[in-house]
Write an enzyme that holds these catalytic residues in place. Structure first.
Site, PDB file in Angstrom:
ATOM      1  N   PRO A  88       8.336   3.096 -11.962  1.00 38.39           N
ATOM      2  CA  PRO A  88       7.906   4.317 -11.260  1.00 38.39           C
ATOM      3  C   PRO A  88       7.041   5.216 -12.141  1.00 38.39           C
ATOM      4  O   PRO A  88       6.378   6.116 -11.642  1.00 38.39           O
ATOM      5  CB  PRO A  88       9.219   5.027 -10.907  1.00 38.39           C
ATOM      6  CG  PRO A  88      10.307   4.040 -11.149  1.00 38.39           C
ATOM      7  CD  PRO A  88       9.794   3.049 -12.136  1.00 38.39           C
ATOM      8  N   GLU A 115      18.082   1.366 -16.240  1.00 39.82           N
ATOM      9  CA  GLU A 115      17.266   2.576 -16.460  1.00 39.82           C
ATOM     10  C   GLU A 115      15.912   2.243 -17.071  1.00 39.82           C
ATOM     11  O   GLU A 115      15.131   3.147 -17.384  1.00 39.82           O
ATOM     12  CB  GLU A 115      18.016   3.577 -17.356  1.00 39.82           C
ATOM     13  CG  GLU A 115      19.416   3.936 -16.877  1.00 39.82           C
ATOM     14  CD  GLU A 115      19.455   4.374 -15.419  1.00 39.82           C
ATOM     15  OE1 GLU A 115      18.662   5.252 -15.041  1.00 39.82           O
ATOM     16  OE2 GLU A 115      20.275   3.818 -14.658  1.00 39.82           O
ATOM     17  N   ARG A 153      -3.677 -12.873  -2.321  1.00 45.31           N
ATOM     18  CA  ARG A 153      -4.508 -13.108  -1.145  1.00 45.31           C
ATOM     19  C   ARG A 153      -5.976 -12.786  -1.365  1.00 45.31           C
ATOM     20  O   ARG A 153      -6.813 -13.093  -0.510  1.00 45.31           O
ATOM     21  CB  ARG A 153      -3.943 -12.391   0.080  1.00 45.31           C
ATOM     22  CG  ARG A 153      -3.887 -10.888  -0.041  1.00 45.31           C
ATOM     23  CD  ARG A 153      -3.128 -10.273   1.107  1.00 45.31           C
ATOM     24  NE  ARG A 153      -3.804 -10.398   2.404  1.00 45.31           N
ATOM     25  CZ  ARG A 153      -4.873  -9.686   2.765  1.00 45.31           C
ATOM     26  NH1 ARG A 153      -5.398  -8.812   1.931  1.00 45.31           N
ATOM     27  NH2 ARG A 153      -5.411  -9.848   3.952  1.00 45.31           N
ATOM     28  N   ASP A 168     -11.054  -7.080   6.638  1.00 49.58           N
ATOM     29  CA  ASP A 168     -10.016  -6.076   6.847  1.00 49.58           C
ATOM     30  C   ASP A 168     -10.653  -4.697   6.838  1.00 49.58           C
ATOM     31  O   ASP A 168     -11.340  -4.346   5.893  1.00 49.58           O
ATOM     32  CB  ASP A 168      -8.974  -6.124   5.713  1.00 49.58           C
ATOM     33  CG  ASP A 168      -8.145  -7.392   5.747  1.00 49.58           C
ATOM     34  OD1 ASP A 168      -8.180  -8.073   6.787  1.00 49.58           O
ATOM     35  OD2 ASP A 168      -7.474  -7.689   4.756  1.00 49.58           O
TER      36      ASP A 168
HETATM   37  N1  4GX Z   1       7.202   0.638  -8.633  1.00 47.53           N
HETATM   38  N2  4GX Z   1      11.647   0.479 -10.142  1.00 47.53           N
HETATM   39  C1  4GX Z   1      11.862  -0.752 -12.254  1.00 47.53           C
HETATM   40  C2  4GX Z   1      13.665  -0.203 -13.826  1.00 47.53           C
HETATM   41  C3  4GX Z   1      12.644   0.223 -14.818  1.00 47.53           C
HETATM   42  C4  4GX Z   1      12.414   1.565 -15.131  1.00 47.53           C
HETATM   43  C5  4GX Z   1      11.477   1.890 -16.083  1.00 47.53           C
HETATM   44  C6  4GX Z   1      11.027  -0.413 -16.341  1.00 47.53           C
HETATM   45  C7  4GX Z   1      10.785   0.891 -16.698  1.00 47.53           C
HETATM   46  C8  4GX Z   1       9.331   0.670  -9.215  1.00 47.53           C
HETATM   47  C9  4GX Z   1       8.350   1.270  -8.412  1.00 47.53           C
HETATM   48  C10 4GX Z   1      10.735   1.073  -9.283  1.00 47.53           C
HETATM   49  C11 4GX Z   1      12.932   1.140 -10.379  1.00 47.53           C
HETATM   50  C12 4GX Z   1      11.484  -0.802 -10.790  1.00 47.53           C
HETATM   51  C13 4GX Z   1      13.263   1.164 -11.856  1.00 47.53           C
HETATM   52  N3  4GX Z   1      11.947  -0.745 -15.431  1.00 47.53           N
HETATM   53  N4  4GX Z   1       8.728  -0.304  -9.880  1.00 47.53           N
HETATM   54  N5  4GX Z   1      13.191  -0.164 -12.435  1.00 47.53           N
HETATM   55  N6  4GX Z   1       8.514   2.297  -7.579  1.00 47.53           N
HETATM   56  O1  4GX Z   1      11.110   1.997  -8.592  1.00 47.53           O
HETATM   57  O2  4GX Z   1       7.442  -0.321  -9.543  1.00 47.53           O
END
Ligand code: 4GX
Length: 243
Positions: A88, A115, A153, A168
């Site tokens: 995120p 986390e 794709r 598209d």
């Molecule tokens: N877009 N998540 C990853 C664990 C995490 C946290 C920090 C690495 C660094 C998300 C998103 C997402 C939740 C995947 C936390 N890994 N990933 N996860 N939105 O919410 O890509």
């Protein structure tokens, strides 16, 4: 194009790479993939991939060692490959990013859980940090699948000439027009008669108008003036003037 995925849930990807247009591209050799189980690189009796955060606090953090060794085990197409962390905290993924990523030879996708991952791995080994949107998933796997699907794709031959990705309307920054198929009457609702008229000029114009109407109503942020033709401007003026 090769996608390598590093995950503690490798089975989430087996059906994903087997089914649909992606599965067909894999079978025909246009796309290759590798799945690496981070746990295979964990040490000790418990094969722990996570540990408690220094400084305290809730949750667990993915240990650097297993991710480092998993990354090292992946066969790299050196300067044509990119290591991506899904998180995120990343730069928001969009269609322009999908096109850019489709030009690389190999994408290595690191899926975090808990986390997140130890910051020293991110600093030393991650080329890009990408987020698929502003919400919290329980792991990077579904985010990685989203990226692979959108990028895959765009690889030449994957859509199999069925329909070019350039067709598209989203590629032009517009939402798609509504679609109908048989029967002509369903629960008393009829298909717009223009679509049965056989007049391809009128059909094209109707669809363009519906694309513009939807974009105006639902995603006005997408209406980038520079991509609109004079005809589009006229249709938009008409939509904003009346129904
Ligand atoms: N877009 N998540 C990853 C664990 C995490 C946290 C920090 C690495 C660094 C998300 C998103 C997402 C939740 C995947 C936390 N890994 N990933 N996860 N939105 O919410 O890509």
């Amino acid at each position: 194009m090769k996608f390598d995925v590093l995950t503690i849930f490798p089975e989430m990807f087996s059906a994903f790479f087997r089914e649909g247009i992606l599965g067909r591209a894999v079978n025909s050799g246009i796309i290759d993939f590798g799945i690496t189980n981070i746990r295979d690189f964990a040490m000790g009796k418990h094969k722990a991939v996570d540990d408690r955060p220094y400084g305290g606090g809730d949750g667990m953090v993915m240990k650097p060692g297993p991710i480092y060794r998993a990354l090292k085990s992946v066969d790299r197409a050196d300067d044509r490959s990119l290591v991506i962390l899904l998180s995120p905290q990343g730069v928001r993924f969009d269609q322009a990013t999908a096109w850019e990523l489709s030009g690389w030879e190999q994408l290595i996708l690191v899926c975090g859980r808990y986390e997140g991952i130890d910051e020293r791995i991110r600093l030393a080994y991650i080329d890009r940090e990408i987020s698929i949107g502003d919400y919290i998933l329980s792991g990077g796997e579904v985010a990685a699948m989203t990226l692979v699907d959108a990028v895959g794709r765009l690889i030449p031959g994957v859509l199999g000439g069925k329909r070019s990705n350039l067709e598209d309307s989203f590629e032009e920054g517009l939402l798609e027009y509504p679609q109908f198929t048989r029967p002509r009457v369903f629960q008393g609702k009829v298909v717009p008669s223009v679509l049965l008229s056989g007049d391809h000029g009128k059909i094209r114009l109707w669809r363009r108008r519906e694309s513009l109407r939807r974009t105006l109503e639902r995603r006005p942020d997408l209406l980038k003036k520079d991509l609109l033709s004079n005809e589009d401007e006229a249709i938009l003026a008409n939509l904003q003037g009346g129904p």
